[in-house]
Design a protein around this motif. Structure first.
Motif: not given
Lengths: 450, 450
Positions: A433-442
């Motif tokens: 969840x956390x990594x996914x959302x971070x990657x998404x916004x980056x």
């Protein structure tokens, strides 16, 4: 033919207890299998269960004890004196006896053991208590039928008649040499088919599977399942025959193992059943929910960071659940495959090779999902072209990342000697969840430049 | 002692094949168990595997065939003529023989059967093929040792010597009356311990568990595990003895069942293993990912609807992942408990009672999570008081809802005769994602009034 646990039956038992009709109760229970009686007792209150246990003979109650729910057995044992427990223990095979005793407190163990009258039984139980519960030693029973290679078939049959009385079921007859080293096996069938004057040395089968007393329970299960064995002898480092493990105990190990893995994958720690108390359930479930919550808080802080500068691209926030759900699902799929592969010993090749395969798989799945998502988001949501493309690219990246994390973490844990099954379920979902959302916004920031 | 599948060993086998050193290869494989040889063959390419199979005698290769990976077995069978398959079949017990034949195409089945020379074997296999694969009839073998109640122990032993040669392992001896109705059992041990002039009618045990030929495989597994049986006789509606099922087949059923449930919970359809192709994996995983994606799109449209009017409360969007993760985790936990309870037959009481318990449990867990979330969001994120409270209340509502959906759906499916295990994993997560986010915004709208 088949036993069915009905409310009527339980009511009937309760009525007999209420009016102290021992004869009626004994008659009712006489033809039931002990496993069925245990099911009935699991439905009664403690007082009623104790009534039934005190009523029946110890040969039956000892078997019933073994079949009770662990929680109920604990309560029943608390209500029995050390001497009464020792009487039950006398009736049990050594493996079951050791299991029951090991559930008692240290102090109580000593008391119960001191009350066991059969000295050989006592010594054997003490020996078994020394082994780790999850090892071959912890599973084995001392009861077995053993013959020396020098005996004749006739002499053998005579002696087996004596030995076999103690052994509930004879699977294989183990052949040992003078030093008690396991050298082979015989089936009762072989013995019956052989001529009575033949020497065991001439007819026994030299290939015999065995496990070491310190092997893990899961390894024993794997060997027995693979070779379709119904019993396996247990030896020490010098090949001295110590005991045997039967398939019914392995069936239990497999069931417990499967349930544990399933629960871990579902984010439930410790063995909890549908009918346990709300407190037990909270204890088993809340920890994982808290981990999930920490992930949610982490995601919230990431989103907060990006929202400020997002401006017109605020629509990106609508697709956070899509990113999160996809990351979670992919992670759980990948980790489940690895966990199962490790359990079956069917994962070979290097980590790098496996990660590469997951990378490819992630690209294939990611591309499929991305294309559909781009089309839907563009046409259904009127999302600008560049935003739709951004979502698609982010999805591919997130799927690949989730697949890699889901694959790597369980393999890593396994190499460290930690049960990889803990890495499924909420653990993987949360980190993804956390990594996914971070990657998404980056990725969004990079492409859309906000 | 233990077999280990090493790269060296495989290389060695490949080398023997390459230089056509049949003697060397036979010598190397001679002492391996057929299950081990199957593991080696699973690592070779088809051509090499066929080489080994053609080299070894059909007694060994028939057993090897049974142990091969299903995919590999299919390929090997395609490369064998109907006559060659029939030769393998002749060596197998009827249950294994029927399993192999049922994997062939309809047309090929007829061809292979016509090549079987042993008429009795052929008739028995044909009988077995008529039963459903997942029923007791589909699991049982015709090989068993059966005695009539009128025989004497001595006569019995004589006849058993003849019958037993066909039966790989003798578990129980089944006692039948003149009409072939199952009336009891005997162990070989009982027979050996008895006096030779005694009548079977006087020594047999009348209590004998049996299953009906149409009972489901999982029910058979449950009965055998519960009563610690190593074999169980199979009868028809008139109690006529038809065959027997052995525990090794049940161990396989249990393993498959556990793996299937585990994979379903992880969002993987169809039986797929770590080493299967990327195409197989995509086929097994993509469907669930698509379901998850639809949920994500649904969630996106909900968020879009609310964002317009949200104004200052845009910070609510940051907590969407928290809501979603919690809803997903709680749903999976609840459904896993129910699915496992249903599998173990340990769920009793009404649906209403169970839902009420989950409601309470949801309130307890929800309150704990909510309080922590309120504190964190308020102090760490400077979220206004009313927004923090909103998040907390929404969390409780979402947890209760997720617990109820997670409990209700599998019970509902089970009542409808659908495997409740499909309702775990992505199915529950996805529906809970959407409902959770909807509830979150509805509650926020109500409290904050945007």
């Amino acid at each position: 033919m088949q036993f069915e646990l009905t409310d009527d039956l339980i009511k009937q038992v309760e009525n007999f207890i209420e009016v102290n009709d021992n004869k009626g109760l004994q008659k009712l229970l006489k033809d039931f299998h002990y496993a069925d009686i245990a099911e009935i007792l699991d439905e009664l209150n403690l007082e009623e269960a104790m009534y039934v246990i005190k009523l029946l003979d110890s040969e039956t109650t000892s078997d019933i004890l073994m079949e009770l729910d662990e929680d109920n057995r604990e309560k029943v044992l608390k209500n029995l004196s050390s001497k009464e427990i020792a009487e039950e223990i006398e009736e049990l095979d050594t493996d079951d006896a050791a299991d029951i005793i090991s559930e008692l407190s240290e102090e109580r163990q000593q008391e119960v053991i001191s009350h066991i009258e059969d000295e050989e039984h006592k010594a054997e139980i003490k020996e078994l208590l020394a082994y780790d519960e999850d090892s071959a030693g912890g599973l084995m029973a001392k009861e077995l039928v053993k013959v020396y290679e020098t005996w004749t078939v006739a002499g053998c049959l005579r002696r087996i008649r004596a030995q076999a009385k103690e052994v509930t079921r004879v699977h294989s007859i183990y052949v040992v040499n003078k030093q008690n080293k396991l050298i082979g096996r015989l089936s009762l069938k072989d013995l019956i088919v052989a001529k009575s004057e033949q020497k065991i040395a001439d007819i026994y089968i030299t290939s015999v599977d065995s496990v070491n007393v310190h092997d893990g329970a899961e390894d024993v299960a794997r060997v027995m399942a693979k070779y379709d064995l119904e019993a396996i002898p247990v030896v020490d480092d010098n090949q001295i025959l110590l005991g045997r493990i039967t398939i019914d105990d392995i069936v239990d190990v497999m069931k417990e193992e499967a349930e544990k893995d399933y629960q871990l994958a579902a984010g439930i720690t410790s063995d909890v059943e549908a009918d346990d108390s709300i407190f037990e359930h909270t204890k088993a479930r809340l920890p994982w929910l808290l981990i999930g919550m920490l992930g949610g808080i982490g995601a919230a802080s990431i989103i907060e960071k990006f929202t400020g500068s997002m401006g017109d691209f605020i629509v990106l926030l609508s697709f956070v659940p899509l990113i999160q759900a996809t990351a979670g699902n992919v992670g759980v799929q990948s980790s489940a495959i690895v966990v199962q592969g490790l359990a079956n010993d069917s994962i070979d090749g290097s980590i790098i090779k496996r990660l590469f395969k997951e990378l490819l798989l992630g690209l294939v799945n990611g591309l499929a999902i991305a294309i559909i998502a781009i089309i839907i988001s563009h046409f259904l949501f009127d999302t600008p072209y560049n935003v739709s493309i951004t979502i698609g690219i982010a999805l591919i990246a997130v799927i690949v990342m989730a697949a890699l994390i889901g694959t790597f973490v369980p393999i890593f844990l396994d190499k460290r000697g930690i049960d990889p099954a803990v890495a499924t379920g909420p653990f993987i979902t949360t980190s993804n969840d956390v990594f996914g959302i971070l990657i998404y916004f980056l990725i969004a920031k990079l492409i859309l430049g906000f």
